[in-house]
Write a protein that holds these residues in place. Structure first.
Motif, short mmCIF file in Angstrom:
data_model
loop_
_atom_site.label_atom_id
_atom_site.label_comp_id
_atom_site.label_asym_id
_atom_site.label_seq_id
_atom_site.Cartn_x
_atom_site.Cartn_y
_atom_site.Cartn_z
N VAL A 89 0.86 -1.18 0.00
CA VAL A 89 0.00 0.00 0.00
C VAL A 89 0.90 1.24 0.00
N PRO A 90 0.82 2.09 -1.02
CA PRO A 90 1.72 3.23 -1.10
C PRO A 90 1.36 4.33 -0.12
N GLU A 91 2.39 5.05 0.30
CA GLU A 91 2.23 6.24 1.13
C GLU A 91 2.11 7.45 0.20
N ILE A 92 1.09 8.26 0.39
CA ILE A 92 0.92 9.47 -0.42
C ILE A 92 1.76 10.59 0.19
N LEU A 93 2.57 11.23 -0.61
CA LEU A 93 3.48 12.26 -0.13
C LEU A 93 2.81 13.63 -0.05
N SER A 94 3.34 14.46 0.80
CA SER A 94 2.87 15.83 0.89
C SER A 94 3.32 16.60 -0.36
N ASP A 95 2.77 17.78 -0.56
CA ASP A 95 3.15 18.60 -1.71
C ASP A 95 4.64 18.93 -1.69
N VAL A 96 5.16 19.21 -0.51
CA VAL A 96 6.59 19.53 -0.39
C VAL A 96 7.44 18.31 -0.73
N GLU A 97 7.05 17.14 -0.21
CA GLU A 97 7.79 15.91 -0.50
C GLU A 97 7.70 15.56 -1.98
N ASN A 98 6.52 15.77 -2.57
CA ASN A 98 6.34 15.48 -3.98
C ASN A 98 7.26 16.33 -4.84
N LEU A 99 7.36 17.60 -4.52
CA LEU A 99 8.23 18.50 -5.28
C LEU A 99 9.68 18.06 -5.16
N ASP A 100 10.06 17.61 -3.98
CA ASP A 100 11.42 17.10 -3.77
C ASP A 100 11.69 15.86 -4.62
N VAL A 101 10.70 14.96 -4.68
CA VAL A 101 10.85 13.74 -5.49
C VAL A 101 10.97 14.10 -6.98
N LEU A 102 10.16 15.03 -7.42
CA LEU A 102 10.23 15.45 -8.82
C LEU A 102 11.61 16.04 -9.14
N GLU A 103 12.15 16.82 -8.20
CA GLU A 103 13.47 17.40 -8.41
C GLU A 103 14.54 16.31 -8.46
N ARG A 104 14.43 15.33 -7.56
CA ARG A 104 15.38 14.22 -7.56
C ARG A 104 15.30 13.44 -8.87
N LEU A 105 14.08 13.27 -9.36
CA LEU A 105 13.87 12.53 -10.61
C LEU A 105 14.55 13.25 -11.78
N VAL A 106 14.35 14.55 -11.86
CA VAL A 106 14.99 15.33 -12.92
C VAL A 106 16.50 15.24 -12.80
N ASP A 107 17.02 15.42 -11.58
CA ASP A 107 18.47 15.36 -11.37
C ASP A 107 19.04 13.99 -11.77
N HIS A 108 18.29 12.93 -11.46
CA HIS A 108 18.75 11.57 -11.76
C HIS A 108 19.06 11.40 -13.25
N PHE A 109 18.19 11.94 -14.08
CA PHE A 109 18.39 11.78 -15.52
C PHE A 109 19.26 12.88 -16.12
N GLU A 110 19.14 14.09 -15.62
CA GLU A 110 19.94 15.19 -16.14
C GLU A 110 21.43 15.02 -15.82
N ASP A 111 21.75 14.32 -14.75
CA ASP A 111 23.15 14.11 -14.37
C ASP A 111 23.95 13.42 -15.47
N GLU A 112 23.27 12.70 -16.36
CA GLU A 112 23.96 12.00 -17.44
C GLU A 112 24.31 12.92 -18.61
N LEU A 113 23.78 14.11 -18.62
CA LEU A 113 23.98 15.04 -19.74
C LEU A 113 25.17 15.96 -19.48
N PRO A 114 25.82 16.42 -20.56
CA PRO A 114 26.98 17.30 -20.38
C PRO A 114 26.62 18.65 -19.76
N SER A 115 25.41 19.12 -20.02
CA SER A 115 24.96 20.40 -19.45
C SER A 115 23.59 20.19 -18.81
N PRO A 116 23.56 19.64 -17.60
CA PRO A 116 22.27 19.32 -16.97
C PRO A 116 21.41 20.56 -16.76
N ARG A 117 20.13 20.41 -17.03
CA ARG A 117 19.18 21.48 -16.75
C ARG A 117 18.37 21.09 -15.52
#
Length: 212
Positions: A107-135
């Protein structure tokens, strides 16, 4: 997924590697309206010792899945491919399919808005880290403001599975000479060559040989 002791994947480190290297997952649930499946990227929650997945869904998928009200099944699949019986010796045989996959449920735990924004940022960083000029998601004031607005259209979740069924079927039931023949074909230039599957087979069989 039917389990087979010969192919069981139970090593937590290998399960985490599977998620890290194959973050595009399938979410399946059985809400009151009937079966629902969605597809989203997942991350490991690296702040926890136990295996825990972080993800988000776009609204209104949280309603379709009735997130947090019952079990969610998250399926992560790695390299897979056709294995021809023509790659074996002359003994009677049939072809098969080699693969690595894991089913995480709970059963998943639903995150708060603040936690959700943090997860989205981590997700972007995870993939952008592979690029020469991460956005970065919040690399500029305008990007940050846009991200905070768009995040309201998503719902974050954390799944710490209460059940894991994982399978790493890499011809462990075959003798060494056939395993070598299969890996040779996977590393060749034929229609079923697969560098990803070859790598997974090497990982499994190198470990098995070291344990002998």
């Amino acid at each position: 997924m039917r389990q087979n002791p010969s192919f069981t994947l139970g090593d937590p480190a290998e399960l985490k590697r599977l998620v890290r290297e194959n973050p595009w997952a399938t979410f399946v649930s059985a809400p009151s309206t009937g079966l629902v499946a969605s597809h989203y990227p997942v991350l490991l929650d690296e702040t926890r010792d136990e295996l825990s997945l972080l993800a988000h869904v776009g609204r209104p998928d949280e309603q379709l899945h009735e997130l947090g009200e019952h079990e969610l099944l998250v399926i992560v699949q790695g390299p897979h491919g056709y294995i021809s019986s023509g790659w074996y010796d002359e003994k009677p045989a049939v072809p098969t399919w080699n693969f690595i996959a894991a089913h995480f449920s709970g059963v998943p735990e639903i995150l708060s808005d603040v936690e959700n924004l943090d997860v989205l940022e981590r997700l972007v960083d995870h993939f952008e880290d592979e690029l020469p000029s991460p956005r970065r998601m919040r690399g500029t004031l305008h990007d940050s403001e846009y991200a905070e607005r768009i995040a309201s259209g998503t719902v974050g979740l954390r799944l710490t599975p209460t059940k894991v069924v994982a399978k790493q079927k890499m011809s462990q039931n075959r003798p060494d000479h056939i395993v070598e023949a299969i890996m040779s074909e996977l590393g060749g230039d034929g229609p079923y060559a697969s560098a990803g599957l070859l790598r997974e087979m090497r990982i499994v069989h190198d470990r098995r040989r070291a344990a002998r």
